[in-house]
Scaffold this active site. Structure first.
Site, short mmCIF file in Angstrom:
data_model
loop_
_atom_site.label_atom_id
_atom_site.label_comp_id
_atom_site.label_asym_id
_atom_site.label_seq_id
_atom_site.Cartn_x
_atom_site.Cartn_y
_atom_site.Cartn_z
N ASP A 83 0.89 -1.24 0.03
CA ASP A 83 0.21 0.09 -0.04
C ASP A 83 0.75 1.21 -0.03
O ASP A 83 1.78 1.15 0.42
CB ASP A 83 -0.86 0.17 1.36
CG ASP A 83 -2.01 0.97 1.00
OD1 ASP A 83 -3.25 0.26 1.08
OD2 ASP A 83 -1.98 2.14 0.98
N CYS A 115 -20.59 -0.62 -2.34
CA CYS A 115 -20.81 -1.55 -3.62
C CYS A 115 -22.18 -1.35 -4.36
O CYS A 115 -22.11 -0.99 -5.36
CB CYS A 115 -20.69 -3.08 -3.10
SG CYS A 115 -19.02 -3.38 -2.19
N ARG A 143 -19.86 4.78 3.94
CA ARG A 143 -20.30 5.03 2.42
C ARG A 143 -21.59 5.00 2.22
O ARG A 143 -21.90 4.00 2.32
CB ARG A 143 -19.25 4.37 1.55
CG ARG A 143 -18.00 5.22 1.62
CD ARG A 143 -16.81 4.37 1.07
NE ARG A 143 -16.27 3.09 1.51
CZ ARG A 143 -15.51 2.30 1.17
NH1 ARG A 143 -14.95 2.49 -0.12
NH2 ARG A 143 -15.18 1.09 1.67
#
Ligand code: UGA
Length: 442
Positions: A34, A262, A329
């Protein structure tokens, strides 16, 4: 005989971290890569950047065994690497299409850093045709041999480890049989059925699966609305429908709609993908519209109840898009608190885990309480937004004791209707009869 590989997973979000940790748990040597140094430092000490039950235990165990490591260095990670998983985000652009900038950057970094033949596995959700594009793109940048395999992810946040070890299927999309067989062997220890397809079908399976599940949710929410008008009860209806194996029992929970990273993103992306082929995906557009209406359902119900929400103090219980995650989210709590404030209400809220993330996205005027009880204190009404166990276990008497107007709007059908018959409180849920304190079901 298990085939053990040296694997690098690029990206340590939900998908990348869970994939890396799980692959090390089944015996592979994994390095998670990362670009965020602080995150990598924490992960090296077994601290997870995401809230996911059970993940830190597995991280610590495999770090100690020496089969799991974390780095920011492509050079270090790619030394003698055999398989590279790409699990970076494909966020939504303003027009609803998927933004591939992170995946392209990783492709570039791979091309510049690989020295020996590798299999590149795409975990990220990408529009149909992206794997083929990546193949051409990387080939134009390196002479080193590589193969592309699509291996979409079906894990759910909050039960990601359970889903990885007990999933319903593993999809492997590839044009090259050798590359497909490598990824098949890597996954064999999971003991889950493997279905092999071509690249485009694998990409489509991911979008179609999420779109179908979102459709199930919007469908049951529309039936719930009808149940309220026609005096039926959605729980009984969903249970009755679920006995039919062709329909299935899961994903028929009516409520304030789907959120998360998603379903909202992937449904919009698929409508766009269809649009690019001059195909109007009518049904999926309707699913998205229904969900918009559903996310503000409790505000609509409260307005009907009060007439005006001006000056009302509303306690929001649960903020995350679903329980067992700190992910905010596309959570219904965001749009709900915005609408409440626009209607002149005060908002005080509480979530067992997602408070820090909520502070970043909820309107500034929203107040944060240290417990559900503190949020209820001096509030006029309460909205249940997320079905956390902690929230489901709040005794009904607490609401009637604390709430000034003694009214509860439950967006996740957390309570049994009958338990309200003995309490001095008005109770409104989704697709079920309302219980008024006059003790009638209406
Ligand atoms: C979803 C899919 O379930 C995973 O298979 C997929 O891998 C993942 O997206 C992804 O694409 O990465 P997730 O978003 O973590 O997983 O969460 P879900 O458990 O599917 O829930 C999504 C939303 O639907 C939540 O807001 C939940 O409250 C809502 N939901 C779910 C309902 O309103 N009713 C239901 O019956 C089920």
């Amino acid at each position: 005989m298990v085939l053990k590989k040296k694997i690098v997973v690029v990206g340590t979000g939900y998908v990348g971290l869970v994939t890396g940790v799980s692959l090390s748990e089944i015996g592979h040597t994994v390095i998670c890569l990362d670009i965020d140094q602080t995150k990598v430092k924490k992960m090296k000490n077994g601290i997870s950047p995401i809230y996911e039950p059970g993940i830190e235990e597995l991280m610590k165990r495999n770090i100690e065994k020496g089969t799991l490591d974390f780095t920011t260095s492509y050079k270090q990670a790619f030394e003698n690497v055999e398989v590279i998983y790409i699990a970076v985000g494909t966020p939504e652009r303003e027009d609803g299409t998927a933004d591939l900038k992170y995946i392209k950057q990783v492709a570039l970094d791979i091309a510049y850093n690989i020295k020996n033949e590798v299999v590149i596995v795409i975990k990220s959700t990408v529009p149909i045709g992206t794997n083929e594009f990546l193949e051409k793109y990387i080939s134009s940048l390196t002479k080193v041999k590589f193969h592309i395999v699509s291996n979409p992810e079906f894990l759910r946040e909050g039960s990601a480890l359970h889903d990885t070890f007990h999933g319903d299927r593993i999809i492997i999309g590839a044009e090259n049989k050798y590359a497909a067989s490598i990824v098949e062997k890597i996954n064999q220890p999971f003991g889950i059925e493997i279905f092999t397809t071509n690249l485009r079908s694998a990409e489509m399976i991911k979008y179609a699966s999420n779109a179908f599940l979102a459709t199930k949710i919007s469908f049951i929410n529309e039936i719930a609305d009808l149940c309220e008008r026609l005096e039926a009860n959605i729980e009984e209806v969903a249970t009755g429908m679920g006995f039919d194996k062709r329909i299935g029992k899961s994903f028929l929970n009516a409520g304030i709609g789907y959120g998360g990273s998603c379903f909202p993103k992937d449904t919009k992306a698929l409508v766009n993908i269809a649009g690019q082929e001059k195909f109007d995906f009518n049904l999926l557009r309707a699913v998205i519209e229904v969900n918009k209406k559903q996310q503000v359902l409790l505000v609509t119900k409260a307005k009907e109840y009060y007439g005006s929400l001006k000056g009302k103090r509303i306690a929001l219980l649960g903020l995350a898009f679903k329980p067992n995650t700190d992910d905010m989210r596309e959570a219904a709590s965001i749009i709900t608190s915005e609408k409440l404030i626009l209607s002149g209400a005060e908002v005080v809220c509480y979530d067992p885990i997602a408070m820090d993330n909520a502070k970043k996205v909820l309107p500034e005027v929203v107040e944060f309480a240290n417990s559900a009880e503190e949020a209820l204190q001096n509030a006029d009404a309460a909205f249940i937004m997320t079905e956390w166990e902690e929230i489901k276990n709040i005794p009904i008497s607490k609401y009637s004791e604390k709430l000034r107007d003694k009214v509860l709007f439950d967006g996740r059908n957390c309570y049994d209707l009958n338990s309200f018959l003995v309490e001095d409180i008005d109770y409104f849920s989704v697709g079920r009869p309302s219980v008024l304190s006059k003790k009638q079901l209406v």
